[in-house]
Design an enzyme around this catalytic site. Structure first.
Site, PDB file in Angstrom:
ATOM      1  N   THR A  91       0.833  -1.196   0.000  1.00  0.00           N
ATOM      2  CA  THR A  91       0.000   0.000   0.000  1.00  0.00           C
ATOM      3  C   THR A  91       0.871   1.252   0.000  1.00  0.00           C
ATOM      4  O   THR A  91       0.620   2.211  -0.733  1.00  0.00           O
ATOM      5  CB  THR A  91      -0.908   0.000   1.242  1.00  0.00           C
TER       6      THR A  91
ATOM      7  N   GLU B  46       1.961 -26.793  23.842  1.00  0.00           N
ATOM      8  CA  GLU B  46       3.180 -26.042  23.498  1.00  0.00           C
ATOM      9  C   GLU B  46       4.415 -26.920  23.669  1.00  0.00           C
ATOM     10  O   GLU B  46       5.345 -26.848  22.870  1.00  0.00           O
ATOM     11  CB  GLU B  46       3.309 -24.779  24.349  1.00  0.00           C
TER      12      GLU B  46
ATOM     13  N   HIS C 230       5.179 -28.783  20.589  1.00  0.00           N
ATOM     14  CA  HIS C 230       5.897 -27.994  19.577  1.00  0.00           C
ATOM     15  C   HIS C 230       7.389 -27.934  19.927  1.00  0.00           C
ATOM     16  O   HIS C 230       8.252 -28.122  19.082  1.00  0.00           O
ATOM     17  CB  HIS C 230       5.374 -26.554  19.542  1.00  0.00           C
TER      18      HIS C 230
HETATM   19  P1  ADP Z   1       0.832  -4.055   2.834  1.00  0.00           P
HETATM   20  O1  ADP Z   1      -0.019  -3.161   1.992  1.00  0.00           O
HETATM   21  O2  ADP Z   1       1.878  -4.782   2.056  1.00  0.00           O
HETATM   22  O3  ADP Z   1       0.090  -4.966   3.752  1.00  0.00           O
HETATM   23  P2  ADP Z   1       1.540  -1.565   4.090  1.00  0.00           P
HETATM   24  O4  ADP Z   1       1.982  -0.797   2.908  1.00  0.00           O
HETATM   25  O5  ADP Z   1       0.179  -1.300   4.601  1.00  0.00           O
HETATM   26  O6  ADP Z   1       1.702  -3.129   3.808  1.00  0.00           O
HETATM   27  O7  ADP Z   1       2.626  -1.371   5.239  1.00  0.00           O
HETATM   28  C1  ADP Z   1       2.266  -1.180   6.573  1.00  0.00           C
HETATM   29  C2  ADP Z   1       3.255  -0.269   7.276  1.00  0.00           C
HETATM   30  O8  ADP Z   1       4.522  -0.900   7.421  1.00  0.00           O
HETATM   31  C3  ADP Z   1       3.549   1.002   6.528  1.00  0.00           C
HETATM   32  O9  ADP Z   1       2.600   1.986   6.815  1.00  0.00           O
HETATM   33  C4  ADP Z   1       4.931   1.378   7.042  1.00  0.00           C
HETATM   34  O10 ADP Z   1       4.852   2.026   8.282  1.00  0.00           O
HETATM   35  C5  ADP Z   1       5.577   0.037   7.280  1.00  0.00           C
HETATM   36  N1  ADP Z   1       6.419  -0.380   6.153  1.00  0.00           N
HETATM   37  C6  ADP Z   1       6.278  -1.507   5.418  1.00  0.00           C
HETATM   38  N2  ADP Z   1       7.233  -1.596   4.473  1.00  0.00           N
HETATM   39  C7  ADP Z   1       7.999  -0.492   4.595  1.00  0.00           C
HETATM   40  C8  ADP Z   1       9.155   0.008   3.894  1.00  0.00           C
HETATM   41  N3  ADP Z   1       9.710  -0.672   2.889  1.00  0.00           N
HETATM   42  N4  ADP Z   1       9.672   1.182   4.296  1.00  0.00           N
HETATM   43  C9  ADP Z   1       9.136   1.873   5.311  1.00  0.00           C
HETATM   44  N5  ADP Z   1       8.056   1.464   6.007  1.00  0.00           N
HETATM   45  C10 ADP Z   1       7.487   0.288   5.677  1.00  0.00           C
HETATM   46 ZN    ZN Z   2       0.057 -24.931  18.425  1.00  0.00          ZN
END
Ligand code: ADP
Ligand code: ZN
Length: 604
Positions: free
Chosen positions: A207, A422, A425
């Site tokens: 995202t 647990e 595991h």
């Molecule tokens: P996805 O859409 O892949 O589930 P997101 O884009 O929503 O992941 O990421 C969630 C949060 O994780 C972001 O808002 C950011 O704070 C952090 N994050 C993830 N990847 C990065 C990156 N490469 N650099 C900086 N922050 C990141």
């Molecule tokens: Zn378990």
């Protein structure tokens, strides 16, 4: 009632009437609010989630008020802060923290008193009237403007804010160039992008990356979650897709981002019930929309998924989502860069980020961001001036295993069953040759789980061997094995384990060619037939059964060791690596010999 969030990057401003109506609503609401003695919203300082979370952790607030997504906090000093927490779960957790530290929390509603009833009746009426007026006006207005709120500069993400992922960014620069100038793009001979599929685990920054593309190109970002198209009423999904694209056409050039596309894009035509019929309609509508624009339309649809294997083949056909960008879990360097980005606003003392990066293989970007956030909260709770190594380490355990749910009362019999589960595991984890060292085991309830066992890879793994994956499955089934062998029953606590084991087993069979079915790859849609899928299921089931058998033998041969581990767990809730080794002296010695062997002699 918009079901997607829209954000313009400042390129276009709203239509004049729209602004006037908005101002009118605001004015009326303010007057009515003041007349009825409701809280005015002046005097508060808008702050970020982190600051509020830190206050929550220290309990240094006198009053908290939750109004929809807005959280208002009055500090002991009388200062008033406000923030918006749109994620319901985070909001819930925040409120819980305040409650736990004894702060009074109120939820907004029309307040009681003589004017309360009037407020309850009047405000919705006025709001309804205003809404009606707005809708009417918007209808009459030309379709030019659209409903995109102009967002402030804050919150805009650029490529520079997305750490690592150089390849993904490279792959997307073409999309940026196209959006900057859709009309002339084709002339240079490039094939304009139309649909970009981002695949990768949750939290890897898909995202974030899509948002950054919008900012870099200077175009609006319209986003919708795949699951928001799933509705109780047939046809709603399809009509929402139509509305989304109608808005996108008005906003073009722009990006339409669809999160969790797999919920809309699952292969069609399975099952004849009305729900799946509706789902087919939604997907068809999406395909129709995408086929309906050419490069002059200037819309790029970006979508993310962590299940590319279940997508309908029609979605990835040329002219639809034909660009694929893989967003992997960060490697050591990537983790360091992500940590560096998120450490910027945090005061730290003696924390070596390179060391933290080495100790967090397999963490996603979101988990790394969360780790630093948790560390800051822990430090604030203790009144420390800066985040220190111990905070980071404890935060790592929390992120890995979920926060402990203190105060949850557990029936002693359940606690014992959890300890045995647990211990199963752990037994497989220490006995099997190719597993990662068991790092921690706990029966303190965390999140949804009653217990957790965690092993930590000593290094990043890039090539998983068959033996390692089989041992992983065996360890996942170790909990169930112990239930059968030691408790003589089965519990629902193994449901998650079974799901994960089945998913990994299926992958080994269907995609990695690691079974007697040979080198098949079911990911390839043209090679997919029902007969083949049935055989994959059958072979996967056999594989799981074999590993459960192996886990049961391992457990059966270690009854005394497991008993001592269970006793220690019941006494202390959580055990670390050394305490675990102490319960399994024979296996621990063997494991030490195995891991002392140079990696190159392990065969190919
Ligand atoms: P996805 O859409 O892949 O589930 P997101 O884009 O929503 O992941 O990421 C969630 C949060 O994780 C972001 O808002 C950011 O704070 C952090 N994050 C993830 N990847 C990065 C990156 N490469 N650099 C900086 N922050 C990141
Ligand atoms: Zn378990």
């Amino acid at each position: 009632m918009q079901f997607w969030r829209s954000r313009s990057n400042g390129r276009r401003s709203g239509a004049g009437t729209w602004k006037v109506v908005l101002a009118a609503i605001l004015a009326i609401a303010t007057i009515v609010g003041a007349a009825l003695g409701l809280r005015s919203s002046g005097g508060e300082r808008a702050v970020g989630y982190t600051e509020i979370a830190q206050i929550a952790a220290t309990g240094a607030a006198s009053e908290v008020r939750v109004d929809g997504e807005r959280v208002d906090v009055t500090r002991a000093s009388g200062e008033r802060l406000t923030t918006v927490v749109s994620d319901a779960e985070s909001r819930h957790e925040l409120v819980q923290r305040f409650v736990a530290s004894g702060v009074s929390v109120t939820f907004a509603s029309a307040e009681g008193g003589p004017l309360g009833v009037a407020a309850r009746v009047l405000i919705p009426l006025i709001a309804l009237g205003a809404l009606g007026a707005t809708l009417l006006l918007r209808r009459k207005k030309s379709a030019a403007a659209g409903a995109f709120a102009t967002s402030s500069a804050a919150g805009r993400v650029r490529f520079a804010d997305v750490a690592g992922m150089d390849e993904a960014k490279d792959a997307l620069t073409e999309t940026v160039e196209f959006l900057q100038n859709p009309a002339t793009f084709g002339r240079l001979g490039g094939r304009p992008p139309r649909g970009v599929l981002l695949t990768g685990e949750p939290g890897t920054g898909k995202t974030l990356l899509a948002r950054a593309v919008a900012t870099e190109a200077g175009v609006p970002f319209l986003s919708a979650s795949g699951s928001s198209f799933q509705e109780m009423f047939v046809g709603v999904g399809a009509s929402r897709v139509r509305t989304l694209f109608a808005d996108a056409r008005r906003a073009a050039p722009c990006i339409v981002f669809i999160d969790e596309i797999d919920t809309v894009g699952r292969a069609r035509g399975r099952g004849g019930d009305s729900a799946s019929g509706d789902h087919d309609q939604t997907l068809n509508q999406l395909l129709v929309e995408m086929d309906g624009f050419d490069h002059t339309t200037g819309i790029v649809v970006m979508a993310s998924t962590n299940r590319p294997d279940v997508l309908d083949p029609a979605i990835v056909r040329p002219g639809r989502f034909d660009r694929h960008v893989v967003v992997p879990l960060p490697d050591l360097r990537g983790r360091m860069e992500i940590l560096a980005v998120h450490a910027r606003p945090i005061e730290m003392e003696g924390v070596d980020l390179a060391h933290v990066a080495r100790g967090t293989p397999g963490f996603s970007g979101a988990e790394l961001a969360n780790l630093l956030n948790e560390a800051a909260i822990l430090a604030a709770r203790e009144g420390a001036l800066a985040v220190q190594v111990t905070h980071v380490e404890r935060a790592r355990d929390r992120v890995m295993m979920g926060a402990e749910r203190r105060g949850m009362v557990i029936d002693p019999e359940e606690r014992h069953a959890t300890a045995v589960h647990e211990a199963g595991h752990v037994a497989v984890g220490v006995a099997a040759e190719h597993t990662d060292p068991v790092h921690k085991v706990s029966i303190a309830p965390r999140g949804r789980a009653l217990g957790v066992t965690h092993s930590l890879p000593e290094r990043d793994r890039h090539l998983y061997r068959r033996e390692y994956l089989l041992d992983q499955i065996c360890m996942m089934l170790g909990g169930r094995a112990a239930e059968i062998e030691i408790l003589g029953t089965m519990t629902a606590g193994a449901a998650d384990d079974l799901e994960r084991a089945a998913a990994l087993g299926r992958r080994m069979v269907a995609e990695l060619g690691m079974s007697d079915l040979g080198p098949i790859c079911v990911k390839d849609p043209s090679a997919r037939s029902q007969a083949l899928l049935d055989r994959v299921e059958e072979v996967t089931r056999r594989l799981l059964e074999e590993q459960l058998g192996r886990a049961r033998r391992i457990v059966d041969e270690r009854r005394a060791e497991i008993e001592s581990l269970v006793r220690a767990l019941l006494e202390r809730d959580t055990l670390d690596a050394a305490e675990i080794r102490a319960c399994f002296p024979g296996d621990a010695a063997k494991k030490a010999r195995w891991s002392a062997r140079p990696a190159l002699t392990q065969g190919s």
